[in-house]
Design an enzyme around this catalytic site. Structure first.
Site, mmCIF file in Angstrom:
data_model
loop_
_atom_site.group_PDB
_atom_site.id
_atom_site.type_symbol
_atom_site.label_atom_id
_atom_site.label_comp_id
_atom_site.label_asym_id
_atom_site.label_seq_id
_atom_site.Cartn_x
_atom_site.Cartn_y
_atom_site.Cartn_z
ATOM 1 N N GLY A 1 0.783 -1.142 -0.097
ATOM 2 C CA GLY A 1 0.020 0.047 0.032
ATOM 3 C C GLY A 1 0.954 1.149 0.070
ATOM 4 C CG MET A 5 2.639 8.739 7.465
ATOM 5 S SD MET A 5 2.105 8.527 9.142
ATOM 6 C CE MET A 5 0.673 7.463 8.741
ATOM 7 C CG ASP A 116 -3.530 10.465 10.386
ATOM 8 O OD1 ASP A 116 -4.576 11.435 10.135
ATOM 9 O OD2 ASP A 116 -3.150 9.884 9.490
#
Length: 168
Positions: A1, A5, A116
């Site tokens: 993925g 980040m 987050d």
């Protein structure tokens, strides 16, 4: 993925015979030695955050200037993916909320903020056990990249994120 980040790969340690997640950090961050130093310090704190509801960080390393995190591999759907299939009943949502809250409390007790929290950072491992992804990483990356920008974050950010996830 892939995301803000970095890119994440499924990897296998051929010496120990176990799988893990390998997160390649964005190249732009790795070019700044001060950022790397601050990020290393933050990751050192995060590796001490060991809890069944939080994805573990095993280490930080680099090869020829490419930095990567070695993390626990958690296979399963995210809460965001699960919600795409339709709404959850209150009876199904409450145990999930409790598990998320437990993970946040563990981090907050160690003065670590997720930073987050969203449905995409909640993953269901075996037997629908919740694990939080990226605990503290977004905050560490933002703080190391631009320490003079924005406001300080604290546990209220996670409380807000938790409320948003619960609402979803």
């Amino acid at each position: 993925g892939a995301g803000g980040m970095g890119e994440v790969y499924r990897a296998r340690d051929i010496t120990l015979g176990r799988e893990f997640a390998l997160r390649i950090l964005p190249e732009a961050f790795a070019r700044d030695p001060q950022w790397v130093g601050r990020f290393r310090d933050d990751v050192q704190v995060l590796t001490g955050l060991s809890h069944p509801r939080i994805v573990g960080i095993y280490g930080l390393s680099d090869v020829d200037g490419t930095f990567f995190l070695i993390q626990e591999l958690v296979q399963g759907r995210t809460l965001a993916e699960r919600l795409n299939a339709g709404p959850l009943s209150v009876a199904d949502a409450l145990p999930i909320a409790r598990q998320i809250g437990d993970a946040l409390k563990i981090g907050h007790d160690k003065r670590i903020i997720h930073g987050d929290l969203k449905a995409a950072s909640v993953v269901f491992a075996l037997h629908d056990r919740v694990k939080l992804l990226d605990f503290g990483l977004a905050r560490a990356m933002r703080a190391a990249a631009a320490p003079a920008e924005g406001k300080k974050t604290d546990t209220r950010d996670d409380v807000w994120g938790f409320g948003c996830v619960l609402y979803e």
